[in-house]
Design a protein around this motif. Structure first.
Motif, PDB file in Angstrom:
ATOM      1  N   GLY A 210      12.397  23.582  34.218  1.00 45.39           N
ATOM      2  CA  GLY A 210      12.602  24.973  34.619  1.00 45.39           C
ATOM      3  C   GLY A 210      14.042  24.898  35.036  1.00 45.39           C
ATOM      4  N   ILE A 211      14.487  24.732  35.250  1.00 41.53           N
ATOM      5  CA  ILE A 211      15.583  24.954  36.365  1.00 41.53           C
ATOM      6  C   ILE A 211      16.752  25.089  35.792  1.00 41.53           C
ATOM      7  CG2 ILE A 211      17.587  24.451  38.098  1.00 41.53           C
ATOM      8  CD1 ILE A 211      14.984  22.364  39.336  1.00 41.53           C
ATOM      9  N   LYS A 212      16.917  24.334  34.302  1.00 41.11           N
ATOM     10  CA  LYS A 212      17.885  24.589  33.718  1.00 41.11           C
ATOM     11  C   LYS A 212      17.162  25.694  32.702  1.00 41.11           C
ATOM     12  CE  LYS A 212      19.990  22.299  29.623  1.00 41.11           C
ATOM     13  NZ  LYS A 212      20.345  20.898  29.315  1.00 41.11           N
ATOM     14  N   ALA A 213      15.780  25.203  32.141  1.00 38.69           N
ATOM     15  CA  ALA A 213      15.932  26.552  30.860  1.00 38.69           C
ATOM     16  C   ALA A 213      15.917  27.838  31.887  1.00 38.69           C
ATOM     17  CB  ALA A 213      14.153  26.431  31.213  1.00 38.69           C
ATOM     18  N   LEU A 214      15.816  27.954  33.613  1.00 38.80           N
ATOM     19  CA  LEU A 214      15.728  29.724  34.012  1.00 38.80           C
ATOM     20  C   LEU A 214      17.728  29.899  34.296  1.00 38.80           C
ATOM     21  CD1 LEU A 214      14.707  32.317  36.005  1.00 38.80           C
ATOM     22  CD2 LEU A 214      15.153  30.199  37.593  1.00 38.80           C
ATOM     23  N   ASP A 215      18.189  28.905  34.122  1.00 40.78           N
ATOM     24  CA  ASP A 215      20.121  29.530  33.926  1.00 40.78           C
ATOM     25  C   ASP A 215      20.132  29.480  32.663  1.00 40.78           C
ATOM     26  OD1 ASP A 215      20.299  28.435  37.114  1.00 40.78           O
ATOM     27  OD2 ASP A 215      20.376  26.231  36.018  1.00 40.78           O
ATOM     28  N   GLN A 216      19.757  28.851  31.821  1.00 43.77           N
ATOM     29  CA  GLN A 216      19.867  29.357  30.240  1.00 43.77           C
ATOM     30  C   GLN A 216      19.369  30.920  29.471  1.00 43.77           C
ATOM     31  OE1 GLN A 216      17.630  26.317  28.764  1.00 43.77           O
ATOM     32  NE2 GLN A 216      19.979  24.569  28.190  1.00 43.77           N
ATOM     33  N   ALA A 217      18.216  31.342  30.663  1.00 43.57           N
ATOM     34  CA  ALA A 217      18.062  32.059  29.831  1.00 43.57           C
ATOM     35  C   ALA A 217      18.751  33.710  30.708  1.00 43.57           C
ATOM     36  CB  ALA A 217      16.155  32.500  30.863  1.00 43.57           C
ATOM     37  N   PHE A 218      19.033  33.176  31.446  1.00 44.12           N
ATOM     38  CA  PHE A 218      20.271  34.074  32.793  1.00 44.12           C
ATOM     39  C   PHE A 218      20.925  34.334  31.240  1.00 44.12           C
ATOM     40  CE2 PHE A 218      23.794  34.936  35.779  1.00 44.12           C
ATOM     41  CZ  PHE A 218      23.465  36.463  36.039  1.00 44.12           C
ATOM     42  N   LEU A 219      22.200  33.450  30.806  1.00 41.69           N
ATOM     43  CA  LEU A 219      23.073  33.462  30.882  1.00 41.69           C
ATOM     44  C   LEU A 219      23.191  33.566  29.388  1.00 41.69           C
ATOM     45  CD1 LEU A 219      24.519  29.500  31.115  1.00 41.69           C
ATOM     46  CD2 LEU A 219      25.527  31.292  32.235  1.00 41.69           C
ATOM     47  N   ARG A 220      21.504  33.482  28.578  1.00 42.22           N
ATOM     48  CA  ARG A 220      22.107  34.270  27.585  1.00 42.22           C
ATOM     49  C   ARG A 220      21.590  36.048  27.612  1.00 42.22           C
ATOM     50  NH1 ARG A 220      18.543  30.746  25.984  1.00 42.22           N
ATOM     51  NH2 ARG A 220      16.171  31.257  26.765  1.00 42.22           N
ATOM     52  N   HIS A 221      20.416  36.379  28.528  1.00 37.22           N
ATOM     53  CA  HIS A 221      20.219  37.634  28.319  1.00 37.22           C
ATOM     54  C   HIS A 221      21.726  38.785  29.032  1.00 37.22           C
ATOM     55  CE1 HIS A 221      16.710  36.767  26.514  1.00 37.22           C
ATOM     56  NE2 HIS A 221      16.346  36.170  27.177  1.00 37.22           N
ATOM     57  N   ARG A 222      22.282  38.268  29.765  1.00 43.52           N
ATOM     58  CA  ARG A 222      23.101  39.028  30.911  1.00 43.52           C
ATOM     59  C   ARG A 222      23.596  39.794  29.990  1.00 43.52           C
ATOM     60  NH1 ARG A 222      27.376  35.673  34.701  1.00 43.52           N
ATOM     61  NH2 ARG A 222      27.773  34.338  32.282  1.00 43.52           N
ATOM     62  N   GLU A 223      24.250  38.402  28.489  1.00 45.77           N
ATOM     63  CA  GLU A 223      25.548  39.274  27.869  1.00 45.77           C
ATOM     64  C   GLU A 223      24.915  40.647  27.226  1.00 45.77           C
ATOM     65  OE1 GLU A 223      28.548  38.483  28.043  1.00 45.77           O
ATOM     66  OE2 GLU A 223      27.615  36.827  29.796  1.00 45.77           O
ATOM     67  N   LEU A 260      14.454  44.536  23.542  1.00 48.17           N
ATOM     68  CA  LEU A 260      15.635  44.136  24.359  1.00 48.17           C
ATOM     69  C   LEU A 260      15.498  43.533  25.140  1.00 48.17           C
ATOM     70  CD1 LEU A 260      17.516  47.360  24.754  1.00 48.17           C
ATOM     71  CD2 LEU A 260      18.188  44.703  23.523  1.00 48.17           C
ATOM     72  N   LEU A 261      14.162  43.909  26.496  1.00 43.07           N
ATOM     73  CA  LEU A 261      13.740  43.529  26.827  1.00 43.07           C
ATOM     74  C   LEU A 261      12.391  42.431  27.310  1.00 43.07           C
ATOM     75  CD1 LEU A 261      13.661  46.785  29.178  1.00 43.07           C
ATOM     76  CD2 LEU A 261      15.237  44.862  29.321  1.00 43.07           C
ATOM     77  N   LEU A 262      11.570  42.193  26.459  1.00 48.31           N
ATOM     78  CA  LEU A 262      10.884  40.919  26.219  1.00 48.31           C
ATOM     79  C   LEU A 262      10.972  40.225  26.092  1.00 48.31           C
ATOM     80  CD1 LEU A 262       7.645  43.057  24.145  1.00 48.31           C
ATOM     81  CD2 LEU A 262       7.697  42.008  26.995  1.00 48.31           C
ATOM     82  N   PRO A 263      11.990  40.050  25.659  1.00 50.21           N
ATOM     83  CA  PRO A 263      12.795  38.459  25.352  1.00 50.21           C
ATOM     84  C   PRO A 263      12.927  37.930  26.094  1.00 50.21           C
ATOM     85  CG  PRO A 263      13.635  39.760  23.236  1.00 50.21           C
ATOM     86  CD  PRO A 263      13.207  40.701  24.299  1.00 50.21           C
ATOM     87  N   ALA A 264      14.296  38.824  27.274  1.00 47.64           N
ATOM     88  CA  ALA A 264      14.309  38.634  28.715  1.00 47.64           C
ATOM     89  C   ALA A 264      13.179  37.367  29.728  1.00 47.64           C
ATOM     90  CB  ALA A 264      15.236  39.203  28.886  1.00 47.64           C
ATOM     91  N   TYR A 265      12.442  38.699  29.401  1.00 46.16           N
ATOM     92  CA  TYR A 265      11.409  38.708  30.551  1.00 46.16           C
ATOM     93  C   TYR A 265      10.662  37.643  29.984  1.00 46.16           C
ATOM     94  CZ  TYR A 265       7.053  38.912  33.168  1.00 46.16           C
ATOM     95  OH  TYR A 265       5.698  39.354  33.596  1.00 46.16           O
ATOM     96  N   GLU A 266       9.993  36.875  28.912  1.00 43.49           N
ATOM     97  CA  GLU A 266       9.544  36.331  28.678  1.00 43.49           C
ATOM     98  C   GLU A 266       9.881  34.603  28.628  1.00 43.49           C
ATOM     99  OE1 GLU A 266       7.283  33.565  24.597  1.00 43.49           O
ATOM    100  OE2 GLU A 266       8.039  35.465  24.299  1.00 43.49           O
ATOM    101  N   ASP A 267      11.674  34.813  28.865  1.00 42.19           N
ATOM    102  CA  ASP A 267      11.716  33.250  28.598  1.00 42.19           C
ATOM    103  C   ASP A 267      11.898  33.150  30.249  1.00 42.19           C
ATOM    104  OD1 ASP A 267      12.902  32.776  26.136  1.00 42.19           O
ATOM    105  OD2 ASP A 267      14.875  33.348  26.603  1.00 42.19           O
ATOM    106  N   TYR A 268      11.537  34.355  30.987  1.00 42.02           N
ATOM    107  CA  TYR A 268      12.185  34.262  32.437  1.00 42.02           C
ATOM    108  C   TYR A 268      10.864  33.841  33.168  1.00 42.02           C
ATOM    109  CZ  TYR A 268      16.826  35.610  34.169  1.00 42.02           C
ATOM    110  OH  TYR A 268      17.955  35.780  35.034  1.00 42.02           O
TER     111      TYR A 268
END
Length: 342
Positions: A210-223, A260-268
């Motif tokens: 989950g640590i890597k998954a959270l980092d990846q979610a941030f990198l994916r959605h912040r752009e 725009l937001l549901l994918p980010a919310y779900e990934d987090y």
């Protein structure tokens, strides 16, 4: 991979963003700050500030799964929506949360909550333009969550607040999952984070995917999501490096916001579920003390410096507001007292 939906939402959002939107009702902003731990300075919205601080780039790897757009089951919490907005703008986020908790096998029990805070309706505004403002709350707990609660305030299409927090039990070093989804007269404000509670993720759940998954979610959605603005030095300690704070003009449609937001919310949230699954009780007294101190520091900070106290008091009265803050929003000191924890 179909990226047409987020692509279209992205470009519509960019056109609206260039236009900006009006002046901000600062009194209503305070209502949001009751729930989100951001400083008031972060929400000085105007036609200039609504523009992002950096160029936005579309993430072509983003995929909208069907669960983001399906019609979710109705929830009692959402009955407070006004006649103008039969369904709360943020209803799918609540339903998705419940779906993902069930999928993860989290067994929820009702968390103690006074009936007075489950539902509250008042009329607000001038005599000529009275608007119903409704507050609704639900709260649960589980074997690893001391409290999972969500609070909604609905006062028409331009006042909708959904605050959702998962506070871990003190014997775990997990972060607090928090999401603030807010529509105000000046625009839409969104904050999503896994707020640290004294320990790093590598200390709390070493080796957890989950640590890597959270980092990846941030990198994916912040752009894809524009920055919401700076955070004050005094509040920075309460946020993780993966904190998302973003905002959109008021004329961004509900459909675009969800796209725009549901994918980010779900990934987090999925990443947090993985952290929750792997969490083990702490044995080190020093770590346990750090967790307790961090959670107490945050609860005290929000309770004492709640900038929405005046607004909530005008809407719901002083006694109700103080009870809401101490017994629902930031209830850890009361919980410790009830459980004789020093």
């Amino acid at each position: 991979m179909d990226t047409s939906a987020p692509t279209q939402a992205f470009h519509r959002h960019r056109r609206r963003q260039a236009a900006g939107h009006g002046n901000h009702n600062r009194a209503v902003t305070a209502l949001f700050l009751s729930f989100c731990c951001l400083p008031a300075s972060a929400f000085a919205l105007n036609s200039v500030d609504m523009c992002p601080r950096r160029p936005m780039r579309l993430v072509h790897t983003l995929e909208l799964r069907s669960k983001h757009t399906r019609r979710h089951r109705p929830l009692g919490l959402l009955d407070a929506a006004s006649a103008e907005d039969k369904e709360s703008r943020y209803a799918p986020f609540v339903a998705l949360t419940m779906d993902l908790l069930e999928e993860a096998g989290v067994q929820l029990q009702e968390h103690p909550l006074d009936d007075a805070y489950r539902h509250k309706k008042v009329m607000s505004g001038s005599t000529a333009k009275q608007v119903e403002v409704a507050l609704s709350t639900k709260a649960f707990s589980s074997s690893k969550l001391r409290s999972f609660r969500f609070v909604e305030i609905v006062g028409g299409p331009n006042l909708q607040v959904l605050n959702l927090c998962l506070f871990p039990r003190l014997e775990f070093g997990l972060p607090t999952f928090s999401a603030d989804l807010v529509t105000l007269p000046g625009g839409h404000l969104i904050a999503i984070d896994c707020q640290p509670n004294g320990l790093s993720l590598s200390e709390a759940v070493p080796g957890c995917p989950g640590i890597k998954a959270l980092d990846q979610a941030f990198l994916r959605h912040r752009e894809l999501l524009p920055e919401g603005g700076p955070v004050s030095e005094g509040a920075k300690e309460f946020f993780s490096p993966n904190f998302i704070f973003t905002r959109f003009p008021l004329n961004t449609s509900t459909a675009e916001l969800r796209d725009l937001l549901l994918p980010a919310y779900e990934d987090y949230f999925r990443a947090y579920m993985r952290l929750l699954e792997d969490a083990k009780p702490l044995c080190d007294p020093f770590m346990l003390e750090k967790v307790l101190r961090a959670q107490m520091q945050y609860a005290k900070y929000r309770s004492e410096k709640d900038p929405a106290r005046g607004m909530l008091t005008r809407l719901f009265g002083s006694e109700y507001t103080e009870g809401l803050i101490d017994e629902v929003l930031f209830d850890l000191p009361l919980w410790l007292k009830r459980h004789d924890v020093e």
